[in-house]
Design a protein around this motif. Structure first.
Motif, PDB file in Angstrom:
ATOM      1  N   ASP A  10       0.813  -0.979  -0.036  1.00 54.64           N
ATOM      2  CA  ASP A  10      -0.044  -0.168  -0.033  1.00 54.64           C
ATOM      3  C   ASP A  10       0.839   1.495  -0.047  1.00 54.64           C
ATOM      4  O   ASP A  10       1.745   1.448   0.722  1.00 54.64           O
ATOM      5  N   ASP A  38      -4.734   0.145  -2.120  1.00 52.14           N
ATOM      6  CA  ASP A  38      -4.326   1.130  -1.354  1.00 52.14           C
ATOM      7  C   ASP A  38      -3.418   2.200  -2.236  1.00 52.14           C
ATOM      8  O   ASP A  38      -2.488   2.562  -1.287  1.00 52.14           O
ATOM      9  N   ASN A  72      -9.331  -0.777  -0.512  1.00 46.60           N
ATOM     10  CA  ASN A  72     -10.373  -0.088   0.019  1.00 46.60           C
ATOM     11  C   ASN A  72     -10.358   1.146   0.100  1.00 46.60           C
ATOM     12  O   ASN A  72     -11.436   1.957   0.181  1.00 46.60           O
ATOM     13  N   HIS A 187      -5.683  -7.292  -2.773  1.00 49.60           N
ATOM     14  CA  HIS A 187      -5.426  -6.405  -1.907  1.00 49.60           C
ATOM     15  C   HIS A 187      -5.673  -7.019  -0.140  1.00 49.60           C
ATOM     16  O   HIS A 187      -4.789  -6.992   0.540  1.00 49.60           O
ATOM     17  N   HIS A 228      -2.894  -4.447   2.459  1.00 50.07           N
ATOM     18  CA  HIS A 228      -3.885  -4.127   3.548  1.00 50.07           C
ATOM     19  C   HIS A 228      -3.433  -4.390   4.957  1.00 50.07           C
ATOM     20  O   HIS A 228      -3.767  -3.724   5.756  1.00 50.07           O
TER      21      HIS A 228
HETATM   22 FE   LIG Z   1      -6.456  -1.608   2.676  1.00 52.10          FE
END
Ligand SMILES: [Fe+2]
Ligand SMILES: [Fe+2]
Length: 293
Positions: A10, A38, A72, A187, A228
């Protein structure tokens, strides 16, 4: 052409870290960087659009193409809205000349190695994000009452309703293609993997982890990379019929790091292509073969 891929965790819109990663890619002879969600797709904000421009310019200068799937905290609905009409030859959505998005269920082959991407995850801070959106909406309403003509969008700016796959979405993707892949990029973690530190071990996270587990059972990848959790770990999980999948969890950009043993080097992995590992058919399920790091 350099075949290696730098798989990265991320980035959360951290342009400085993105630029550092591009230098790592150059050093490690990787013509591609793939970020497992992300990434920082916030093009509904001016700062998000600028971030895309900055990363694209740096990627072009480094001679590297940056790919990402959605986490997300990426507004994937807007990526589809803006770029569905602009796929490249491999089906990635072209966001900028050197910046491409892999939609959920996307498959492709690089140097004889097959890949699939399945983005999305559940946000554990959803309530906090929705409350902040509501506060912004209330403030905008007050300003309007005092004569402001501005009508800022607030819904869908901090929390994205499309953040995790639905069961129906996954059914359709697996129905469209359930053939095996060598490398799976996601993710979220698969439910069965066991990291040493898991900030997502919460009931609201399990449905999507179960979906990723289903993807593993169906596609039987030799290796899966995910983000994640913001922690680096390696595990091996059963993918069914005596086969095994090596799971590589990647850490994140330094500003989002919470794990005590974090190091920036935990945020990336050099994947050499073609991916030479053989499928583990016939291996005794009770004794996972030890896999090279
Ligand atoms: Fe995430
Ligand atoms: Fe994250």
């Amino acid at each position: 052409m350099q075949r290696n891929v730098l798989i990265a965790g991320d980035l959360h819109g951290n342009a400085t870290f993105a630029q550092a990663l591009l230098q790592v890619a150059r050093r490690k002879e990787c013509a591609r960087v793939f970020v497992v969600g992300d990434f920082g797709a916030w093009e509904h904000m001016h700062s998000g659009r600028r971030y895309f421009d900055v990363v694209n310019r740096a990627a072009k200068k480094a001679g590297v193409t940056v790919y990402f799937l959605d986490g997300n905290h990426d507004k994937s609905s807007l990526l589809h809205e803006l770029y569905d009409e602009h796929p490249d030859d491999e089906g990635f959505l072209v966001c900028r000349s050197h910046l491409r998005y892999a939609p959920r269920g996307h498959r492709w082959t690089w140097a004889g190695t097959s890949f699939a991407a399945f983005g999305g995850a559940a946000s554990t801070d959803k309530a906090w994000r929705l409350a902040r959106e509501a506060r912004k909406a209330a403030k905008a309403e007050t300003r309007r009452r005092y004569g402001s003509s501005k009508r800022p969008e607030t819904a869908g700016t901090l929390w994205f309703p499309e953040e995790e796959m639905t069961d129906e979405e996954l059914d359709a993707l697996l129905e469209a293609d359930d053939s095996p892949v060598d490398v799976l990029l996601t993710h979220d973690k698969p439910r069965a993997s066991e990291p040493p530190w898991n900030r997502k071990d919460k009931p609201e996270c399990y449905p999507n982890q179960d979906r990723i587990q289903r993807v593993v059972r169906t596609l039987r990848p030799a290796v899966l990379f995910h983000g994640h959790l913001h922690v680096r770990y390696t595990d091996t999980i059963a993918s069914g019929d005596g086969q095994w999948t090596r799971v590589e969890g990647l850490a994140c950009d330094p500003e989002a790091a919470q794990y005590l043993e974090y190091s920036t080097e935990h945020s990336w992995y050099v994947l050499e292509l073609p991916y030479a590992e053989q499928r583990l058919a016939g291996t005794d399920e009770t004794e996972p073969r030890s896999l090279p790091a």
